[in-house]
Design an enzyme around this catalytic site. Structure first.
Site, PDB file in Angstrom:
ATOM      1  N   GLU A 190       0.801  -1.235   0.000  1.00  0.00           N
ATOM      2  CA  GLU A 190       0.000   0.000   0.000  1.00  0.00           C
ATOM      3  C   GLU A 190       0.833   1.284   0.000  1.00  0.00           C
ATOM      4  OE1 GLU A 190      -3.932  -1.416   2.422  1.00  0.00           O
ATOM      5  OE2 GLU A 190      -2.174  -0.968   3.633  1.00  0.00           O
TER       6      GLU A 190
HETATM    7  C1  NGO Z   1      -3.906  -4.582   4.908  1.00  0.00           C
HETATM    8  C2  NGO Z   1      -2.897  -3.501   5.211  1.00  0.00           C
HETATM    9  C3  NGO Z   1      -2.617  -3.364   6.705  1.00  0.00           C
HETATM   10  C4  NGO Z   1      -3.914  -3.360   7.499  1.00  0.00           C
HETATM   11  C5  NGO Z   1      -4.695  -4.624   7.190  1.00  0.00           C
HETATM   12  C6  NGO Z   1      -6.006  -4.644   7.943  1.00  0.00           C
HETATM   13  C7  NGO Z   1      -1.841  -5.283   4.338  1.00  0.00           C
HETATM   14  C8  NGO Z   1      -0.809  -6.173   3.823  1.00  0.00           C
HETATM   15  N1  NGO Z   1      -1.729  -3.992   4.512  1.00  0.00           N
HETATM   16  O1  NGO Z   1      -3.048  -5.727   4.748  1.00  0.00           O
HETATM   17  O2  NGO Z   1      -1.899  -2.179   6.929  1.00  0.00           O
HETATM   18  O3  NGO Z   1      -3.627  -3.330   8.874  1.00  0.00           O
HETATM   19  O4  NGO Z   1      -4.952  -4.731   5.814  1.00  0.00           O
HETATM   20  O5  NGO Z   1      -6.799  -5.741   7.677  1.00  0.00           O
END
Ligand code: NGO
Length: 472
Positions: free
Chosen positions: A286
């Site tokens: 992300e």
């Molecule tokens: C996503 C995000 C995390 C969040 C999570 C919550 C990934 C790999 N990045 O998973 O920062 O905490 O969802 O479900």
């Protein structure tokens, strides 16, 4: 087992004697026995003893498999490697009455069924992740988590040590990361961090249970805690405020600055020195605030840094957009295309589909804790699927194994952790261990129901799903 039983350890090496002692320490308090661990040369006499030996004459058992032969007078546990003995000991625990988990003298009798179990894992990587950044958890909490996953024969634990809300591992060359960056958490509480000494203690505690710790420092996004601690990591040289909410995707290291790579080199060097295992996880998820070509350049560069320090890099699936170096591992969580790209580039995949194994997902619409952006995951949904058929294009030979992450935006203490983790983790551990062809939900749900008293004596605050008929 009787009061005069002993644990005999073939060859008596310190490592095997420790495993024997681990078993004695587990069994002596509830049984009231005083089992001694003895060095042995050859099979001991048949006085209700336990005999542990390592010999690699059954290659199929691999690193963690074991052969357990329980006759009326002797329990013999054999494995190729010490790790296999430790896994086999968990089976011995499971075969004994539930009260064996209690720390004070219980009634008995301490009977165990006779028979032969020859057992080994399907996948070499079975793991759970704990996010200690969004909310910080103590060394004791982490140790309890390790104890619980060890019982289910997992062999890795991933610690998500840095995110926007907190930096949780002491880095001696950049002390403000923890002094400032570790000083809060989601909701504005006081946060915390592990000193390197405390972290070494966690690593050792895990290693004694044949669990390898994987440290993760998430980057180039999810870095607000670092950016707030050192202005020079920002493109405008201004440190932002600490962050205590739960949005994602807004922070980025200034990836075209040389300072960044000096910083990462220092961090990875110190982490690698604390990490006996093969992997360092550098996140990579992300990074919405990083331009795509900057991101690709960044991931290329940091893989080289990890390798320079003698480790393999793991990254979340997005890293497959860059060139992957041999040995880099891709962790699938949401976008199958990225994971498939990883496979095409030769990477092994860790399977963590958010819709199946994200332990922070709610069970159903009534679950108070957790999130539901990916799915609501009831017990059957978490169990009733296969790693090797989940994503067309990712086959068994591409898969390293499975990891169930617990993200901690909504969880603040051990009871809450346990409520979301259990019983889903029990089934996920099986997904990685048991042969895929023989698993069935109808059979599993009965076994899980009967497992309730065991979870109770272990003090696990599990979710009592209506899908299961729980044994009182
Ligand atoms: C996503 C995000 C995390 C969040 C999570 C919550 C990934 C790999 N990045 O998973 O920062 O905490 O969802 O479900």
């Amino acid at each position: 087992m009787k009061g005069k039983s002993s644990i005999y350890v073939e060859g008596g090496s310190p490592e095997l004697m420790n495993i024997g002692q681990w078993l004695a320490d587990k069994l002596n308090p509830p049984t009231g026995f005083d089992m001694k661990v003895k060095d042995s040369k050859g099979t001991p006499g048949s006085g209700n003893n336990i005999y542990l030996s390592v010999s690699d004459n059954d290659p199929e058992l691999g690193e963690e498999g074991y052969l357990l032969n329980i006759s009326e007078k002797l329990i013999t546990l054999t494995a190729n490697k010490p790790a296999g003995l430790f896994r086999g000991i968990q089976t011995i625990r499971q075969l004994l009455p539930d009260s064996v988990e209690l720390g004070t003298a219980q009634k008995g009798p301490w009977k165990i069924s006779t028979g032969i179990i020859r057992d080994y894992p399907t996948y070499p990587f079975r793991s759970s992740m704990l996010d200690v950044s969004r909310h910080f958890f103590s060394v004791d909490d982490v140790k309890r988590y390790i104890d619980l996953i060890a019982f289910y024969k997992m062999n890795f634990m991933h610690l998500h040590l840095a995110d926007d809300q907190g930096w949780r591992i002491e880095i001696k060359s950049w002390p403000n990361l923890t002094i400032h960056g570790g000083s809060t958490q989601v909701g504005g509480g006081k946060g915390g961090f592990y000193t390197q000494e405390q972290y070494k203690d966690i690593v050792k505690y895990a290693a004694d249970r044949y669990i390898t710790i994987i440290p993760e420092i998430d980057m180039p996004g999810h870095t607000n805690a670092a950016l707030a601690s050192y202005p020079e990591l920002n493109c405008n040289n201004k440190a932002p405020a600490l962050y205590t909410k739960t949005a994602v995707g807004f922070s980025t290291l200034c990836v075209r600055k040389d300072t960044i790579y000096k910083f990462i080199d220092d961090v990875v060097r110190e982490l690698a020195a604390l990490t006996p295992g093969p992997y360092i996880h550098l996140g990579g998820d992300e990074s919405h605030a990083t331009k795509k070509d900057d991101y690709i350049f960044f991931i290329d560069t940091v893989q080289a840094i990890v390798q320079k320090h003698g480790k393999q890099m793991i990254g979340w699936e997005e890293i497959s957009q860059s060139k992957l170096k041999p040995g880099t591992v891709v962790q699938y969580w949401s976008n199958a295309e990225h994971a498939i790209t990883g496979v095409k580039k030769g990477a092994k995949i860790i399977m963590s589909p958010a819709t199946k194994v994200y332990l922070d997902m709610k069970y159903d619409s009534t679950t108070k804790l957790g999130q539901d952006w990916a799915a609501r995951i009831e017990i059957d949904s978490a169990y009733n699927w296969k790693l090797s058929t989940r994503v067309p294009g990712i086959a068994r030979e591409n898969i390293l194994g499975v990891e169930a992450p617990l993200w901690s935006e909504t969880v603040t203490n051990m009871d809450e952790i346990e409520y979301l983790v259990f019983p889903r983790l029990v089934g996920i551990a099986e997904l990685g261990w048991s042969p895929e062809a023989t698993r069935s939900w109808d059979e599993y749900k009965v076994r899980l129901g009967k497992h309730a008293p065991r979870m109770k004596v272990l003090g696990i605050d599990y979710y009592q799903s209506k899908q299961i008929t729980w044994t009182e």
